[in-house]
Design an enzyme around this catalytic site. Structure first.
Site, PDB file in Angstrom:
ATOM      1  N   LYS A 112       0.924  -1.419  -0.022  1.00 36.58           N
ATOM      2  CA  LYS A 112       0.037   0.268   0.004  1.00 36.58           C
ATOM      3  C   LYS A 112       0.887   1.123   0.074  1.00 36.58           C
ATOM      4  CE  LYS A 112      -4.347  -2.246   1.630  1.00 36.58           C
ATOM      5  NZ  LYS A 112      -3.563  -3.741   1.827  1.00 36.58           N
TER       6      LYS A 112
HETATM    7  C1  PLP Z   1      -4.251  -4.593   1.086  1.00 38.68           C
HETATM    8  C2  PLP Z   1      -3.711  -5.791   1.301  1.00 38.68           C
HETATM    9  C3  PLP Z   1      -4.216  -6.822   0.229  1.00 38.68           C
HETATM   10  C4  PLP Z   1      -5.458  -6.738  -0.369  1.00 38.68           C
HETATM   11  O1  PLP Z   1      -5.429  -5.683  -1.594  1.00 38.68           O
HETATM   12  P1  PLP Z   1      -6.868  -5.097  -1.986  1.00 38.68           P
HETATM   13  O2  PLP Z   1      -6.482  -3.904  -2.711  1.00 38.68           O
HETATM   14  O3  PLP Z   1      -7.637  -4.683  -0.976  1.00 38.68           O
HETATM   15  O4  PLP Z   1      -7.459  -6.104  -2.702  1.00 38.68           O
HETATM   16  C5  PLP Z   1      -3.311  -7.645   0.220  1.00 38.68           C
HETATM   17  N1  PLP Z   1      -2.247  -8.183   0.986  1.00 38.68           N
HETATM   18  C6  PLP Z   1      -1.830  -7.150   1.618  1.00 38.68           C
HETATM   19  C7  PLP Z   1      -0.501  -7.414   2.518  1.00 38.68           C
HETATM   20  C8  PLP Z   1      -2.658  -6.083   1.829  1.00 38.68           C
HETATM   21  O5  PLP Z   1      -2.039  -5.020   2.572  1.00 38.68           O
END
Ligand code: PLP
Length: 466
Positions: A112
């Site tokens: 993220k």
């Molecule tokens: C947020 C997250 C996901 C999922 O991503 P989305 O965009 O919500 O589908 C998967 N793995 C990790 C480690 C995350 O932080």
């Protein structure tokens, strides 16, 4: 570029306003009015470019009218300069077909950061020198919160209220949020709540017109278009390194809110030859049921060692349904109202057939997750986190032709989920030095009942009315 809402009745916005707004006023999500298309030559020209140069080339059509190419380059240089790896998102080969794209070299160790580091800078740029102030409200299953807080701490013009389900995020995740003591950062632990409860509260605050405009609410979870836009970049970056545009490449994406994998869909819409997008879920499998059987019905959230995927309502799925259903905002609004009332809906034939052309899906249980962690360690000495393991398990059993490279998105650093990794592999991953003394720092957060009244009262006390 102008942006339009999936529910068809909110005003169209430019890139600046779509970034600051997050959710559309009609309850929908914003999408570009049309997809920019890259020719084969344009994609081939991305080969060998640095991450920053790739980011500028891929995102420029989306920010046109708001940011110049030089401005965009400046922001990308700052955002990706904070990553701990020279390649920003390195590719690692596991076997002749399988690759990992390591997206976790940012400040908070989760993918993220790739989007939120840029988003924090966009907010600052759009708010500096204006009298506008915004209140960012977010729900987090762990990683969004820490990445958003790192990106927005101390930035002028923004107050941040981050809601997490109490006791359902890992200790490292919690501490990455609660040890940031900047005056504009407010952490709220919701008692007896799941991530979906927290997200529903956030939605309710946005939908409360009086509250939302009084505090100029803004969203930085993946409903914010700018985040998805920043994620499109790494699909191009990885694919051209593995033979695109001549050779199609597949991606396996550990999925929760459908943001990351939707960015892959956008890349395909822009002309990138994507052989398959594998939507990998844990036992919270609403997306697997939707894509394999057309059944989008909300189950009970089961807590797992991959908490960022413990989701039974995937906000960004609405964007896909809108685009596949011929972009009919009124029809989609009707379909979503049905879902909100009954917690269940069927995909239309057009939606199912459109999705089947590009997407595969799989549900990975605890045993198969642990097996994938062990395989990565034994086959190529890679220690991977539980989310990545779910993507890898799905990638390995997807049955794609052997000449199609399959890239599993490695979404978190294994040290964020040290207990689960140690259980599966016997290896305890060390926290990288850049995380420092996280486990010794003072924490600050409020514990609140998960009710609309409690949370809005807390925010009203602390955010300045506009
Ligand atoms: C947020 C997250 C996901 C999922 O991503 P989305 O965009 O919500 O589908 C998967 N793995 C990790 C480690 C995350 O932080």
């Amino acid at each position: 570029m102008r942006y339009t809402s999936t529910r068809g009745s909110a005003p169209t916005l430019d890139f600046r306003d779509v970034t600051l707004a997050g959710l559309a006023k009609d309850g929908g999500l914003y999408l570009p009015e049309s997809w920019p298309r890259f020719s084969t030559e344009q994609i081939a020209a991305l080969r060998g470019l640095s991450y920053v140069d790739t980011a500028v080339a891929v995102m420029l059509p989306f920010v046109e009218g708001t940011l110049s190419e030089a401005d965009l380059r400046d922001l990308c240089t700052q955002a990706y300069g904070r990553f701990a790896h020279a390649a920003v998102v390195p590719l690692v080969q596991l076997d002749p077909q399988n690759w990992l794209l390591e997206l976790f070299h940012g400040p908070t160790l989760a993918f993220k950061d790739v989007a939120l580091q840029l988003l924090g800078l966009l907010f600052e740029r759009f708010l500096t020198g204006s009298s506008q102030q915004v209140t960012v409200i977010g729900a987090t299953s762990g990683d969004t919160g820490s990445a958003a807080i790192d990106a927005l701490a101390g930035r002028a013009g923004v107050d941040v209220f981050m809601l997490h389900p109490k006791g359902r995020v890992s200790e490292v995740q919690r501490r990455q949020m609660t040890t940031v003591i900047a005056p504009n950062i407010h952490n709220i632990a919701l008692e007896d709540a799941s991530f979906d409860d927290a997200q529903a509260l956030v939605k309710a605050m946005f939908n409360d017109e009086a509250f939302s405009s009084k505090f100029a609410l803004s969203a930085v979870n993946s409903i914010n278009w700018a985040r998805l836009m920043a994620q499109v970049v790494y699909y191009f970056y990885a694919a051209v390194r593995l033979g695109a545009p001549e050779r199609p490449v597949a991606f396996s994406v550990p999925t929760g809110n459908f943001g990351d994998v939707f960015a892959g869909y956008v890349a395909a819409k822009m002309g990138l030859p994507v052989a398959k997008l594998i939507v990998a879920t844990n036992v919270n499998d609403i997306l697997h049921r939707a894509l394999s059987a057309g059944d989008y019905s909300q189950g009970i959230v089961v807590p797992t060692p991959s908490p960022s995927m413990d989701i039974q309502v995937s906000s960004n799925f609405e964007r896909l349904l809108f685009d596949l259903g011929g972009r009919d905002g009124a029809a989609l609004a009707e379909q979503m109202r049905g879902f909100e009332a009954t917690k269940a809906m069927r995909l239309t034939n057009a939606q199912r057939e459109g999705a089947a052309a590009l997407f595969g899906s799989d549900r990975v249980d605890l045993d198969d997750m642990a097996l994938a962690m062990r395989w990565a360690y034994e086959a190529s000495a890679q220690v991977i986190d539980p989310h990545t393991a779910i993507g890898l398990a799905a990638a390995r059993r997807a049955g794609l032709p052997v000449d199609v490279p399959v890239v599993t998105l490695a979404t978190a650093h294994p040290a964020k989920f040290g207990d689960a990794v140690e259980r599966a592999t016997g290896q305890r991953p060390a926290l990288p030095a850049r995380i420092g003394d996280l486990l010794d720092r003072e924490e600050r957060y409020a514990s609140l009942p998960g009710t609309f009244e409690a949370v809005t009262a807390y925010i009203a006390d602390r955010a300045s009315a506009r």
